[in-house]
Design an enzyme around this catalytic site. Structure first.
Site, PDB file in Angstrom:
ATOM      1  N   ASP A  26     -57.592 105.417 -33.391  1.00  9.97           N
ATOM      2  CA  ASP A  26     -57.888 104.189 -32.660  1.00  9.97           C
ATOM      3  C   ASP A  26     -56.713 103.949 -31.738  1.00  9.97           C
ATOM      4  OD1 ASP A  26     -59.587 102.131 -31.950  1.00  9.97           O
ATOM      5  OD2 ASP A  26     -58.648 100.707 -33.305  1.00  9.97           O
TER       6      ASP A  26
ATOM      7  N   ASN B  52     -66.911 109.273 -30.808  1.00 11.86           N
ATOM      8  CA  ASN B  52     -68.076 109.470 -29.931  1.00 11.86           C
ATOM      9  C   ASN B  52     -67.624 109.609 -28.487  1.00 11.86           C
ATOM     10  OD1 ASN B  52     -70.393 109.390 -31.671  1.00 11.86           O
ATOM     11  ND2 ASN B  52     -69.821 107.267 -32.114  1.00 11.86           N
TER      12      ASN B  52
ATOM     13  N   LYS C 267     -61.908 112.033 -25.368  1.00 13.92           N
ATOM     14  CA  LYS C 267     -60.931 112.155 -26.451  1.00 13.92           C
ATOM     15  C   LYS C 267     -61.059 113.497 -27.138  1.00 13.92           C
ATOM     16  CE  LYS C 267     -60.834 108.480 -29.244  1.00 13.92           C
ATOM     17  NZ  LYS C 267     -60.841 107.086 -29.778  1.00 13.92           N
TER      18      LYS C 267
ATOM     19  N   ASP D 291     -56.709 104.442 -17.694  1.00 13.48           N
ATOM     20  CA  ASP D 291     -55.845 105.441 -17.037  1.00 13.48           C
ATOM     21  C   ASP D 291     -55.565 105.155 -15.562  1.00 13.48           C
ATOM     22  OD1 ASP D 291     -55.312 106.890 -19.294  1.00 13.48           O
ATOM     23  OD2 ASP D 291     -56.809 108.445 -18.924  1.00 13.48           O
TER      24      ASP D 291
ATOM     25  N   PHE E 162     -59.756 108.486 -18.492  1.00 12.62           N
ATOM     26  CA  PHE E 162     -60.798 107.494 -18.758  1.00 12.62           C
ATOM     27  C   PHE E 162     -60.126 106.151 -19.047  1.00 12.62           C
ATOM     28  CE2 PHE E 162     -60.452 106.956 -23.413  1.00 12.62           C
ATOM     29  CZ  PHE E 162     -59.623 108.029 -23.726  1.00 12.62           C
TER      30      PHE E 162
ATOM     31  N   LYS F 125     -50.982 114.688 -18.728  1.00 17.52           N
ATOM     32  CA  LYS F 125     -51.211 113.459 -19.524  1.00 17.52           C
ATOM     33  C   LYS F 125     -50.985 113.755 -21.006  1.00 17.52           C
ATOM     34  CE  LYS F 125     -54.559 110.081 -21.144  1.00 17.52           C
ATOM     35  NZ  LYS F 125     -55.942 109.659 -21.311  1.00 17.52           N
TER      36      LYS F 125
ATOM     37  N   ALA G 147     -66.259 111.701 -25.626  1.00 20.40           N
ATOM     38  CA  ALA G 147     -66.136 113.122 -25.250  1.00 20.40           C
ATOM     39  C   ALA G 147     -64.784 113.428 -24.602  1.00 20.40           C
ATOM     40  CB  ALA G 147     -67.273 113.497 -24.302  1.00 20.40           C
TER      41      ALA G 147
HETATM   42  P1  ITT Z   1     -64.243 106.105 -30.464  1.00 19.13           P
HETATM   43  O1  ITT Z   1     -64.043 104.797 -31.222  1.00 19.13           O
HETATM   44  O2  ITT Z   1     -65.641 106.619 -30.477  1.00 19.13           O
HETATM   45  O3  ITT Z   1     -63.271 107.164 -30.881  1.00 19.13           O
HETATM   46  P2  ITT Z   1     -63.408 104.564 -28.102  1.00 19.13           P
HETATM   47  O4  ITT Z   1     -63.732 104.798 -26.655  1.00 19.13           O
HETATM   48  O5  ITT Z   1     -63.883 103.284 -28.748  1.00 19.13           O
HETATM   49  O6  ITT Z   1     -63.901 105.857 -28.894  1.00 19.13           O
HETATM   50  P3  ITT Z   1     -60.693 103.785 -28.916  1.00 19.13           P
HETATM   51  O7  ITT Z   1     -61.311 102.757 -29.800  1.00 19.13           O
HETATM   52  O8  ITT Z   1     -59.677 104.671 -29.505  1.00 19.13           O
HETATM   53  O9  ITT Z   1     -61.837 104.677 -28.211  1.00 19.13           O
HETATM   54  O10 ITT Z   1     -59.993 103.137 -27.663  1.00 19.13           O
HETATM   55  C1  ITT Z   1     -60.294 101.831 -27.256  1.00 19.13           C
HETATM   56  C2  ITT Z   1     -60.284 101.740 -25.772  1.00 19.13           C
HETATM   57  O11 ITT Z   1     -58.940 101.917 -25.304  1.00 19.13           O
HETATM   58  C3  ITT Z   1     -61.110 102.789 -25.029  1.00 19.13           C
HETATM   59  O12 ITT Z   1     -62.452 102.393 -24.918  1.00 19.13           O
HETATM   60  C4  ITT Z   1     -60.408 102.808 -23.682  1.00 19.13           C
HETATM   61  O13 ITT Z   1     -60.796 101.714 -22.904  1.00 19.13           O
HETATM   62  C5  ITT Z   1     -58.954 102.595 -24.076  1.00 19.13           C
HETATM   63  N1  ITT Z   1     -58.270 103.890 -24.218  1.00 19.13           N
HETATM   64  C6  ITT Z   1     -58.119 104.632 -25.346  1.00 19.13           C
HETATM   65  N2  ITT Z   1     -57.438 105.760 -25.077  1.00 19.13           N
HETATM   66  C7  ITT Z   1     -57.143 105.732 -23.763  1.00 19.13           C
HETATM   67  C8  ITT Z   1     -56.477 106.603 -22.869  1.00 19.13           C
HETATM   68  O14 ITT Z   1     -55.959 107.757 -23.278  1.00 19.13           O
HETATM   69  N3  ITT Z   1     -56.371 106.256 -21.606  1.00 19.13           N
HETATM   70  C9  ITT Z   1     -56.888 105.097 -21.142  1.00 19.13           C
HETATM   71  N4  ITT Z   1     -57.548 104.229 -21.905  1.00 19.13           N
HETATM   72  C10 ITT Z   1     -57.680 104.532 -23.208  1.00 19.13           C
END
Ligand code: ITT
Length: 192
Positions: free
Chosen positions: A69, A9, A13, A152, A149, A172, A11
């Site tokens: 994840d 969910n 990603k 970062d 996001f 990135k 955007a």
């Molecule tokens: P979905 O589960 O809907 O895919 P999410 O935002 O919950 O989206 P994740 O569980 O994969 O994403 O990631 C957990 C958290 O880790 C996310 O909310 C960010 O705070 C952090 N995170 C993930 N990828 C990141 C990135 O590339 N850069 C910075 N923070 C990141």
């Protein structure tokens, strides 16, 4: 073009992954396949959560899909926030509050080394596969940049002097945890 559902969910990603996939695959969003509810992420590991999300979508659609994840694992905090990265400070995805709490928990701490780790679970023709990508770095003492996001603005990858939030999306993606995990996924998909 082969279609594949990306179970997210988030955007940001979605656009990061589509950029790495190029035009070999068309990403279908959860919304496009009628899944509007939050998919449970209750496993104690990144692998478990990625599989849980992919299996949920596969059971609903029967279509090829993948989920990722990601966790930020900080050495001085024993690997926290890790699998709890999204809900570190609050129950929601409050990036600003998470960053504030991370800075507070690292106040006065010298060892600021950390890494991001992404696990992707793919279900293709009913078979499950896992891919991983990681990037080492350090947690800065203050936020910089407004790209990307999540964490970062605080994450400076090894060999760089700027945060992920100060880099272009392409820069990135070229070195990030997710970029690397997706590259493994793409290599696998292209062999099939
Ligand atoms: P979905 O589960 O809907 O895919 P999410 O935002 O919950 O989206 P994740 O569980 O994969 O994403 O990631 C957990 C958290 O880790 C996310 O909310 C960010 O705070 C952090 N995170 C993930 N990828 C990141 C990135 O590339 N850069 C910075 N923070 C990141």
């Amino acid at each position: 073009m082969r279609k594949i559902i990306f179970a997210t969910n988030n955007a940001h990603k979605l656009s990061e992954v589509q950029a790495v996939l190029g035009d070999a695959f068309e990403l279908i969003t959860l919304r496009e396949c009628g899944i509007t509810e939050d998919i449970p992420e209750t496993a104690p590991t990144l692998e478990g959560n990625a599989l849980q999300k992919a299996r949920y979508v596969y059971e609903k659609t029967g279509a090829d899909c993948f989920a990722d994840d990601t966790g930020l694992e900080v050495d001085a905090l024993g690997g926290a926030p890790g699998v709890h990265s999204a809900r570190y400070a609050t129950d929601g995805h409050d990036f600003a509050a998470n960053n504030r709490l991370l800075l507070k928990n690292l106040e006065g701490v010298e060892n600021r080394s950390a890494h991001f780790r992404t696990v992707i679970a793919l279900i293709l023709d009913g078979e499950e596969y896992l891919f991983e990508g990681r990037v080492e770095g350090v947690i800065a003492t203050e936020e910089s940049g407004c790209g990307g996001f999540g964490y970062d603005p605080l994450f400076v990858p090894s060999g760089e002097i700027i945060t992920f939030a100060e880099m272009s999306a392409e820069a990135k993606n070229a070195i990030s945890h997710r970029g690397r995990a997706v590259a493994e996924l793409v290599k696998f998909l292209k062999q099939r």
